[in-house]
Scaffold this motif. Sequence first.
Motif, mmCIF file in Angstrom:
data_model
loop_
_atom_site.group_PDB
_atom_site.id
_atom_site.type_symbol
_atom_site.label_atom_id
_atom_site.label_comp_id
_atom_site.label_asym_id
_atom_site.label_seq_id
_atom_site.Cartn_x
_atom_site.Cartn_y
_atom_site.Cartn_z
ATOM 1 N N ASN A 119 51.261 46.091 47.047
ATOM 2 C CA ASN A 119 50.739 47.447 47.048
ATOM 3 C C ASN A 119 51.853 48.397 46.615
ATOM 4 O O ASN A 119 52.466 49.100 47.422
ATOM 5 N N TYR A 120 52.082 48.376 45.323
ATOM 6 C CA TYR A 120 53.160 49.146 44.712
ATOM 7 C C TYR A 120 53.075 50.624 45.057
ATOM 8 O O TYR A 120 54.094 51.291 45.233
ATOM 9 N N PRO A 164 39.517 53.412 41.049
ATOM 10 C CA PRO A 164 39.155 52.014 41.348
ATOM 11 C C PRO A 164 40.387 51.121 41.399
ATOM 12 O O PRO A 164 41.244 51.168 40.519
ATOM 13 N N ILE A 165 40.466 50.298 42.438
ATOM 14 C CA ILE A 165 41.645 49.469 42.671
ATOM 15 C C ILE A 165 41.891 48.507 41.511
ATOM 16 O O ILE A 165 43.038 48.172 41.193
ATOM 17 N N LYS A 166 40.833 48.074 40.838
ATOM 18 C CA LYS A 166 40.995 47.142 39.716
ATOM 19 C C LYS A 166 41.725 47.812 38.556
ATOM 20 O O LYS A 166 42.355 47.120 37.736
ATOM 21 N N ILE A 167 41.660 49.133 38.484
ATOM 22 C CA ILE A 167 42.394 49.862 37.449
ATOM 23 C C ILE A 167 43.830 50.090 37.892
ATOM 24 O O ILE A 167 44.769 49.845 37.125
ATOM 25 N N VAL A 168 44.011 50.522 39.136
ATOM 26 C CA VAL A 168 45.358 50.806 39.651
ATOM 27 C C VAL A 168 46.236 49.564 39.620
ATOM 28 O O VAL A 168 47.424 49.631 39.300
ATOM 29 N N GLN A 169 45.655 48.400 39.925
ATOM 30 C CA GLN A 169 46.435 47.170 40.013
ATOM 31 C C GLN A 169 46.210 46.233 38.819
ATOM 32 O O GLN A 169 46.560 45.061 38.882
ATOM 33 N N HIS A 181 40.510 57.322 33.394
ATOM 34 C CA HIS A 181 40.329 57.318 34.846
ATOM 35 C C HIS A 181 41.679 57.474 35.551
ATOM 36 O O HIS A 181 41.794 58.246 36.508
ATOM 37 N N MET A 182 42.681 56.758 35.100
ATOM 38 C CA MET A 182 43.995 56.816 35.739
ATOM 39 C C MET A 182 44.595 58.218 35.656
ATOM 40 O O MET A 182 45.165 58.724 36.619
ATOM 41 N N ARG A 183 44.473 58.837 34.504
ATOM 42 C CA ARG A 183 45.036 60.181 34.333
ATOM 43 C C ARG A 183 44.402 61.192 35.287
ATOM 44 O O ARG A 183 45.022 62.199 35.646
ATOM 45 N N ALA A 184 43.194 60.916 35.721
ATOM 46 C CA ALA A 184 42.490 61.839 36.613
ATOM 47 C C ALA A 184 43.142 61.934 37.988
ATOM 48 O O ALA A 184 42.810 62.849 38.758
#
Length: 346
Positions: A119-120, A164-169, A181-184
């Motif tokens: 969990n970076y 969404p966790i699948k994007i973050v990780q 999505h990440m930039r949001a």
Amino acid sequence: MKLGKKIYNDEGLVLLSDGVELTGPLIGRLARMDIGYVYVHDSLTEDVDIPTMLHDETRNQALKTIRTQFQDMSNSSGIRKGFYHLDKKFSNIMDSILDDMSSQEDPMIMLHDMHTTDNYLYVHSLNVCLYTLVLGIAHGYSSSELKVLGLGSLLHDIGKTQIPIKIVQKPGMLSDEEFRHMRAHTEIGFKILKDEPNIPLLAAHCAYQHHERINGSGYPRGIRGPEIHEYAKWIGVADSYDAMTSNRIYKKAMLPHQAVEALYVGSGTLYEQNQLEIFRDRVAIYPIGLNVKLSTGETGVVVSIDPSLPHRPVVRVIEGPEGEKLTPYEIDLRKVLSVVISDMTE
């Protein structure tokens, strides 16, 4: 070999204690967990003290607070659910962090403690906070200003709890849609923090602006230079540095001197030059305990750093140019100007 310094998991709990024998299978396990480096016991450097930026109790409590609060938000369907004590808990932990750091004379940015990368986000949030506070102290901010700066840096990525966790990780390059999505997370973080009654509004703006860059190439609004609050600019530098020097699933960590060079490429375009100069003077590009090779061909270990000249440490030489064992001796690179560090060694 025996482990010379503890390794923590993402909750701040000790995964492996110092003194544990580093067997082949254990080394393989650490590699699979994306542990990028470890300290090992060495009879030639047993007297060398590896400094830490926080006491164990403070670090563990900080990571526990971040993990608990962020997980509550990740599991919620409504953006306000689980936020009722956010202000008090984070404010209290910030007081403890500032107490620890104020007890140090000339605090410096060192290699962070070894953690797993499951969990970076939690460890990254704490690292960016510590690095930003070192810079804020060097800049001369007051204690009240440091607390706001600290809260802004600790919570700068809080918006990622709603991505969404699948994007973050994701262990690879994001698609255009995933990157959108990440930039949001910057705008989401602002919305989360701006309504917290005891979180300073400026901390919300830190979350909003930490990806803005002075030439207007950042996001979410593409604002420039003086339009970006200086706190957000400090956090932007610390955030980029920690991302570069952290081991991730999809990339190997840079060494400190490599990350500093990479940041300097953006001097005057992405980052303020005066802020990078303070950063350069406060980061230990050759951290204590690091194995280095000298221009003489000899190898040794960094054993002490002068905060006023962090790029010219004291090195304990232990091997000659051909790898032959030497009677250890120390060379102070502040005084012996004809010798430089030419490389890092495994």
